[in-house]
Write an enzyme that holds these catalytic residues in place. Structure first.
Site, short mmCIF file in Angstrom:
data_model
loop_
_atom_site.label_atom_id
_atom_site.label_comp_id
_atom_site.label_asym_id
_atom_site.label_seq_id
_atom_site.Cartn_x
_atom_site.Cartn_y
_atom_site.Cartn_z
N THR A 14 34.48 8.40 -5.74
CA THR A 14 33.57 8.90 -4.72
C THR A 14 33.93 10.35 -4.45
O THR A 14 35.10 10.73 -4.50
CB THR A 14 33.70 8.16 -3.38
OG1 THR A 14 34.97 8.47 -2.81
CG2 THR A 14 33.57 6.67 -3.53
N TRP A 16 26.91 8.15 22.08
CA TRP A 16 26.75 8.60 20.69
C TRP A 16 25.37 9.19 20.46
O TRP A 16 24.36 8.63 20.89
CB TRP A 16 26.93 7.41 19.73
CG TRP A 16 28.32 6.93 19.62
CD1 TRP A 16 29.44 7.53 20.12
CD2 TRP A 16 28.76 5.73 18.97
NE1 TRP A 16 30.54 6.78 19.81
CE2 TRP A 16 30.16 5.67 19.11
CE3 TRP A 16 28.10 4.72 18.27
CZ2 TRP A 16 30.92 4.62 18.58
CZ3 TRP A 16 28.85 3.68 17.75
CH2 TRP A 16 30.25 3.63 17.90
P1 ADP Z 1 29.79 10.17 -1.43
O1 ADP Z 1 28.55 10.74 -0.82
O2 ADP Z 1 30.88 9.93 -0.46
O3 ADP Z 1 30.16 10.74 -2.71
P2 ADP Z 1 28.34 7.79 -2.05
O4 ADP Z 1 27.37 8.35 -2.98
O5 ADP Z 1 28.99 6.54 -2.34
O6 ADP Z 1 29.50 8.75 -1.88
O7 ADP Z 1 27.66 7.83 -0.64
C1 ADP Z 1 27.56 6.73 0.18
C2 ADP Z 1 27.09 7.16 1.54
O8 ADP Z 1 25.83 7.78 1.49
C3 ADP Z 1 26.93 6.01 2.49
O9 ADP Z 1 28.14 5.66 3.06
C4 ADP Z 1 25.92 6.55 3.48
O10 ADP Z 1 26.55 7.28 4.50
C5 ADP Z 1 25.09 7.49 2.66
N1 ADP Z 1 23.81 6.89 2.28
C6 ADP Z 1 23.50 6.30 1.11
N2 ADP Z 1 22.22 5.91 1.10
C7 ADP Z 1 21.70 6.24 2.29
C8 ADP Z 1 20.42 6.08 2.89
N3 ADP Z 1 19.39 5.53 2.26
N4 ADP Z 1 20.27 6.53 4.15
C9 ADP Z 1 21.29 7.10 4.81
N5 ADP Z 1 22.51 7.29 4.30
C10 ADP Z 1 22.72 6.86 3.05
#
Ligand code: ADP
Length: 539
Positions: free
Chosen positions: A181, A439
């Protein structure tokens, strides 16, 4: 019942046996090429044989630094089906992070796109485990390089044996892939995917109530193959015999629009920034988008304005979904229930602006201040998940203890759930704005701002405040035609009727661009630092 192993080998074998004529359309540095699944399957076996010749054994990690194209697809199967582990590396990470994850994963061989070579030249001296490099190029000869030993992908395939047979005793729980990640703080965290997890996740993608990927589809994964396996689409597509269109390196919104039109793409997938870019292109030029049955959008919240533009202006069905690297990634998807189809257009878009309901096969709980939250669309809590395609740990990382507890994965995302079970991501725990003990959701404010006609992009961050602890500040990029013509007051007035007074941003700062992460999400930490410095300087 029988205990047959759920491995990726059955996916590529099925494509070869039942869909030998179906195609993979691949854009590479030298243009668009077409391969049948028969050809892809044969080349995949050759790659597996070539890797074996280079000394790759079961359990070895093979890293890829590549765009979305047919060679990367071949690696997606050759590596795991031969028992090794496909480690897709995010080419947009910083050189230090790339060196960290190559070493941390202990990659034995790296497959590299020729245009990414200069980046690797700079850092390869730090690699501690890499024993061979394979360059993926359309050119006859290898580019000049100091990497050693180095192999030409096509020559390796040409000298390999296509009668290679995949081992038939792979354990379904054995690692098939891994991905790190893009952690916003500290080093990236590794997630290992098992064969079983990927197979079951692919099933979920194929469900009509999932993304409904099928043989009839022509799928264009815009989301990179180094970002959670392009959300698993290449695996599902090969298994189902779906036509794949791979957009290749340095694509633009124009190119995406052209590919959709020319190849008659039915389903495409990417983060909201990609779709914002495409909408802008569609405003400038007319394209035939009528083949699209779904624009799958995830990775960050899809603003209501985007959904409205796709569905109402362009008549393109929009599919909002949510997931993480740790969850393969599909967790929830926003498909309307049958009885919701009768709702007004506005109400339907409101539902699609939520991330959706849990896909079959997973379990969730949402923990608020006083235990599990009520499903009332208002109470907030952190989402925890478990299921066969949810990771159970970070790879060799002590941060496992923070996120994985009692058999559940704690996502770090704060959500609400309505009476129908539709989940809405309120914020990441660390991006929530804590004002006077309450919040404020940065995501809600952003989405509201982005429905204003003058706003191209908006990101809201917290700034420290003496009295209230934190207060929201909005960073706004105006559309070209509106730059200099829209004021902060106008935007605040627009927000006023939609939120409680104390939610309204203390300030609106206009910017040329919002800094983004390597996968196109708002880089909140950098933005926060920038805004705080800016405010400090002014005071
Ligand atoms: P990173 O962005 O940390 O590299 P990821 O691609 O695994 O890793 O991202 C996951 C994060 O992206 C989730 O924890 C969430 O916060 C956000 N996320 C993913 N899809 C959505 C969505 N449809 N709406 C809002 N937030 C999202």
């Amino acid at each position: 019942m029988m205990q047959t192993a759920l491995t990726l080998t059955q996916m590529i074998n099925r494509a070869e046996k039942y869909f030998p004529k179906k195609q993979v359309v691949s854009r590479t540095a030298s243009g668009i090429k077409r391969f049948t699944y028969k050809e892809i399957a044969e080349r995949t076996r050759r790659l597996a044989d070539g890797l074996e010749t280079l000394g790759v054994e079961r359990g070895d990690k093979v890293g890829t630094l590549a765009w979305n194209h047919h060679r990367h697809l071949e690696a997606y199967f050759a590596i795991p089906c031969s028992g090794a582990v496909l480690h897709t590396i995010n080419i947009r990470l910083s050189p230090q992070h790339i060196a960290y994850i190559v070493n941390h994963a202990e990659d034995k061989v790296l497959l590299i796109d020729s245009d990414i070579l200069p980046l690797i030249e700079k850092i390869h001296s730090e690699f501690t485990t890499v024993q061979a490099y394979i360059i993926m190029t359309d050119e006859e000869e290898l580019p000049e390089t100091t990497l050693e030993p180095v192999y030409h992908y096509e020559k390796l395939l040409a000298s390999a044996d296509d009668s290679y047979e995949y081992p038939d005793d792979l354990d379904e729980n054995a690692p098939a892939g891994m991905c790190y990640t893009s952690a916003t703080t500290g080093n990236p965290k590794g997630v290992v995917y098992s064969h079983r997890g990927i197979v079951l996740h692919s099933m979920a993608l194929g469900l009509v109530d999932g993304a409904g990927v099928s043989e009839k589809d022509i799928a264009l994964p815009v989301v990179p193959m180094f970002h959670v396996n392009a959300w698993g689409l290449p695996f599902a597509a090969v298994w189902f015999g779906t036509t794949l269109v791979m957009p290749g390196p340095y694509f633009t919104p124009k190119l995406i629009a052209e590919l959709i039109e020319q190849e008659k793409v039915t389903i495409t997938a990417g983060v909201p920034t990609i779709w914002l870019g495409l909408l802008k292109e569609l405003d400038e030029k007319t394209y035939d988008m009528s083949s699209l049955r779904a624009v799958l959008c995830g990775g960050a919240a899809a603003p209501r304005g985007i959904i409205h533009a796709f569905e109402k202006k362009h008549n393109i069905p929009f599919m909002h979904a949510y997931g993480l690297t740790e969850t393969s990634p599909l967790v929830v998807i926003s498909n309307l229930k049958s009885y919701q189809e009768q709702l007004s257009d506005d109400e339907k878009i409101n539902i699609k602006a939520m991330q959706g309901i849990l896909v079959p096969g997973l379990e969730m709980k949402v923990i608020g201040k006083d235990g599990e939250i009520k499903w009332d669309g208002a109470e907030m809590g952190e989402l925890a998940l478990r299921g066969p395609w949810i990771a159970s740990e970070y790879y060799k990382d002590e941060r496992t203890a923070e996120a994985f507890k009692d058999g559940w994965f704690y996502t770090g995302d704060v959500v609400t759930v309505d009476e129908e079970g539709f989940m809405k991501i309120v914020d990441r725990t660390k991006d929530l704005i804590k004002s006077g003990g309450e919040w404020i959701s940065s995501v809600d404010l952003e989405n509201a701002l982005m429905t204003h006609e003058a706003v191209f992009e908006a990101a809201v961050v917290a700034v420290p405040h003496e009295q209230w602890q934190e207060r929201p500040v909005a960073c706004v990029v105006l559309k070209d035609d509106y730059t200099g013509k829209t004021s902060a007051e106008e935007l605040l007035q627009f927000l006023e009727p939609q939120f409680a007074k104390w939610w309204l941003p203390d300030e609106i700062i206009f910017m040329k661009e919002i800094p983004k992460t390597s996968v196109g999400k708002f880089l909140k930490r950098t933005l926060r630092d920038h805004v705080q410095k800016d405010i400090l300087q002014r005071n």
